[in-house]
Design a protein around this motif. Structure first.
Motif, mmCIF file in Angstrom:
data_model
loop_
_atom_site.group_PDB
_atom_site.id
_atom_site.type_symbol
_atom_site.label_atom_id
_atom_site.label_comp_id
_atom_site.label_asym_id
_atom_site.label_seq_id
_atom_site.Cartn_x
_atom_site.Cartn_y
_atom_site.Cartn_z
ATOM 1 N N ARG A 97 -19.712 25.969 64.494
ATOM 2 C CA ARG A 97 -19.643 25.148 65.706
ATOM 3 C C ARG A 97 -20.684 24.027 65.690
ATOM 4 N NH1 ARG A 97 -18.006 25.463 71.236
ATOM 5 N NH2 ARG A 97 -17.096 27.532 70.957
ATOM 6 N N TYR A 98 -21.916 24.344 65.297
ATOM 7 C CA TYR A 98 -23.003 23.371 65.377
ATOM 8 C C TYR A 98 -23.355 22.779 64.003
ATOM 9 C CZ TYR A 98 -23.388 25.882 69.790
ATOM 10 O OH TYR A 98 -23.100 26.480 70.995
ATOM 11 N N SER A 99 -22.398 22.809 63.083
ATOM 12 C CA SER A 99 -22.663 22.372 61.710
ATOM 13 C C SER A 99 -23.157 20.932 61.636
ATOM 14 C CB SER A 99 -21.408 22.532 60.851
ATOM 15 O OG SER A 99 -20.332 21.766 61.387
ATOM 16 N N ARG A 100 -22.655 20.054 62.506
ATOM 17 C CA ARG A 100 -23.095 18.659 62.446
ATOM 18 C C ARG A 100 -24.551 18.511 62.870
ATOM 19 N NH1 ARG A 100 -18.786 19.506 60.555
ATOM 20 N NH2 ARG A 100 -17.015 18.052 60.481
ATOM 21 N N HIS A 101 -25.026 19.416 63.719
ATOM 22 C CA HIS A 101 -26.459 19.447 64.041
ATOM 23 C C HIS A 101 -27.260 19.949 62.839
ATOM 24 C CE1 HIS A 101 -25.906 19.827 68.714
ATOM 25 N NE2 HIS A 101 -25.546 18.654 68.241
ATOM 26 N N LEU A 102 -26.742 20.984 62.213
ATOM 27 C CA LEU A 102 -27.479 21.640 61.139
ATOM 28 C C LEU A 102 -27.619 20.743 59.913
ATOM 29 C CD1 LEU A 102 -25.860 25.203 61.344
ATOM 30 C CD2 LEU A 102 -27.741 24.254 62.673
ATOM 31 N N LEU A 103 -26.688 19.808 59.759
ATOM 32 C CA LEU A 103 -26.729 18.893 58.621
ATOM 33 C C LEU A 103 -27.806 17.825 58.766
ATOM 34 C CD1 LEU A 103 -22.891 18.410 58.083
ATOM 35 C CD2 LEU A 103 -24.477 19.582 56.531
ATOM 36 N N LEU A 104 -28.375 17.693 59.967
ATOM 37 C CA LEU A 104 -29.398 16.679 60.210
ATOM 38 C C LEU A 104 -30.768 17.186 59.746
ATOM 39 C CD1 LEU A 104 -28.387 15.604 63.838
ATOM 40 C CD2 LEU A 104 -28.160 14.208 61.774
ATOM 41 N N PRO A 105 -31.378 16.532 58.766
ATOM 42 C CA PRO A 105 -32.695 16.986 58.291
ATOM 43 C C PRO A 105 -33.751 17.029 59.395
ATOM 44 C CG PRO A 105 -31.761 15.349 56.788
ATOM 45 C CD PRO A 105 -30.895 15.357 58.018
ATOM 46 N N SER A 106 -33.623 16.101 60.362
ATOM 47 C CA SER A 106 -34.622 16.027 61.430
ATOM 48 C C SER A 106 -34.340 17.007 62.576
ATOM 49 C CB SER A 106 -34.684 14.603 61.996
ATOM 50 O OG SER A 106 -33.407 14.219 62.473
ATOM 51 N N PHE A 107 -33.231 17.725 62.507
ATOM 52 C CA PHE A 107 -32.883 18.695 63.555
ATOM 53 C C PHE A 107 -32.737 20.080 62.916
ATOM 54 C CE2 PHE A 107 -30.318 20.697 66.888
ATOM 55 C CZ PHE A 107 -30.966 20.226 68.028
ATOM 56 N N GLY A 108 -31.617 20.308 62.278
ATOM 57 C CA GLY A 108 -31.465 21.501 61.468
ATOM 58 C C GLY A 108 -31.416 22.819 62.212
ATOM 59 N N VAL A 109 -31.589 23.885 61.428
ATOM 60 C CA VAL A 109 -31.430 25.254 61.932
ATOM 61 C C VAL A 109 -32.480 25.604 62.974
ATOM 62 C CG1 VAL A 109 -31.551 27.698 61.292
ATOM 63 C CG2 VAL A 109 -30.284 26.096 59.846
#
Length: 464
Positions: free
Chosen positions: A70-82
């Motif tokens: 669901r949140y994969s596009r967030h997780l792909l962001l180096p500045s945001f991530g897991v």
């Protein structure tokens, strides 16, 4: 006979419209429930397919299979991530107001995965809300905004906990409600609410994401965050009541609160996730007409602040006994202001005015709304002299009164009456006060203005 047939047809039309509205509302509710159940079913299938032994198993990063997808596009962001997503999933955010600002803020907080979202609002959905309050739909007109907003959030993300507070935010319940959440979004539009929400945040130590939108302008900042200023630090005394305008009085371009509300959601995510730079000590200013956004520095925390100062910090007891309406000289109620400035003899009801028209009484009706209001709708044969230019336009009145006398062929000694109207009956009273001082002592205002005319005389007359 024909009149009776028309009446019967109109009655049947209204009955069918009511039935149609009820059916559409029921369909919308069932669709929302169905979507919710389908989401749960899909989530279960995903978890069962990927983690047969334990459908809710967490990976080392703390996220489930469904959350990763669901949140994969967030997780792909180096500045945001897991790490940031995991913090957001554990956050709890209170949104006070489910209107123009609250609508986009709520939708994006739900979509982005805020763990728990509280919604506070005591109002119901009206048709004129839909121009900007995009979380609501026609099917929810007449129903509580909290119900509508909660249904929309659950339809987007059934895994987020949505808490409904169908009540006005008051000193009597504020501490109990706010204590359940980690940070607060102020999506209200009046001075007493802003001071009350700020003080409650200070007392409970909650960061406050504050936004405002009016006309073609908006602003945003974060208060009470990491030693930054609170609202009272910047505004120790409230602005004059004439400066405290609301959208219902001055208007707002629908997309302006949308932009500010989205930015409020962004700043809430910044604070909740620990990623990014919140607008503490800075103020974002939006000019929608030019498309410009500026960020200016604002003064820091005041040691003399009545709310968060070093020696005068507000306590829970002081907060609960503080009269915010008296302090700001503004009502917490969303109902339009109703002034009572004139004696009874200087006022007539819309029904009385209608009777004078039917009798053919010679008169002049002055509409003192601004010209752009007058262009929306007006009563026949009225003349527009805005309140702001009343004294300047005074020479026009004798001419208008004289022409009315000549048109009605009045006998010598008779004259035309002078009546004043506005949108809601407040500015017309101010105008009559001026006219009395300027020698027009028989001028009268029409109680309740054009809204009263639409309610009591002509239901087809447009309101805005």
């Amino acid at each position: 006979m024909a009149s009776n047939n028309v009446s019967e047809i109109m009655t049947e039309i209204e009955t069918l419209k009511s039935t149609k509205s009820q059916i559409e509302t029921r369909i919308s509710l069932l669709e929302s429930q169905l979507h919710h159940l389908q989401n749960i079913s899909t989530s279960d299938k995903l978890n069962n397919n990927n983690c047969n032994d334990n459908p809710q198993v967490n990976f080392e990063n703390g996220l489930t299979t469904d959350q990763i997808y669901r949140y994969s596009r967030h997780l792909l962001l180096p500045s945001f991530g897991v790490q940031a997503q995991a913090k957001l999933l554990k956050s709890s955010i209170l949104v006070i107001g489910a209107g123009g600002l609250g609508s986009p803020a709520l939708l994006y907080l739900a979509a982005c995965g805020a763990g728990k979202i509280g919604i506070v609002d005591h109002d119901v959905v009206e048709m004129n809300n839909l121009q900007r309050q995009i979380i609501h739909s026609e099917a929810y007109i007449g129903r509580p905004k909290v119900e509508s907003a909660a249904a929309a959030c659950r339809a987007i993300n059934s895994t987020v906990e949505i808490v409904e507070h169908k009540e006005a935010f008051r000193t009597s319940n504020a501490l109990e409600i706010m204590s359940q959440y980690g940070l607060v979004i102020d999506a209200t539009d009046n001075a007493p609410s802003r001071y009350m929400i700020n003080d409650c945040c200070v007392v409970l130590g909650k960061p406050l994401i504050s936004g405002a939108a009016l006309g073609l302008e908006g602003q945003l900042t974060v208060y009470n965050y990491n030693g930054g200023p609170c609202y009272r630090c910047l505004f120790p005394t409230p602005p004059p009541t004439t400066a405290c305008q609301r959208c219902a009085d001055s208007g707002v371009l629908g997309v302006v609160p949308f932009v500010i509300g989205c930015l409020q959601a962004l700043k809430a995510i910044n604070v909740a996730s620990g990623i990014g730079e919140p607008l503490s000590g800075r103020l974002l200013l939006l000019d929608a007409l030019s498309g410009r956004i500026r960020i200016v520095k604002i003064r820091g925390r005041s040691s003399q602040c009545q709310s968060c100062g070093d020696t005068a910090a507000m306590t829970k007891q002081q907060f609960q006994s503080f009269d915010y309406e008296k302090f700001t000289e503004t009502s917490l109620s969303t109902s339009p202001q109703k002034l009572n400035l004139l004696p009874t003899r200087a006022r007539i009801s819309s029904k009385e005015y209608s009777e004078k028209i039917e009798k053919g009484e010679p008169h002049v009706l002055v509409d003192v709304r601004p010209a752009h209001h007058y262009n929306i709708v007006s009563l026949p044969n009225s003349i527009n002299i805005p309140l702001s230019s009343l004294e300047k336009s005074l020479p026009d009145l004798p001419t208008a009164l004289r022409e009315e006398v000549e048109n009605k062929s009045l006998v010598n000694g008779s004259g035309a009456s002078l009546y004043v109207i506005c949108r809601r009956g407040n500015d017309s009273q101010r105008a009559v006060e001026q006219l009395h001082k300027l020698g027009y002592t028989t001028a009268k205002d029409i109680i309740g203005g054009l809204e009263s005319w639409a309610t009591d005389i002509d239901p087809t007359f447009p309101t805005y």
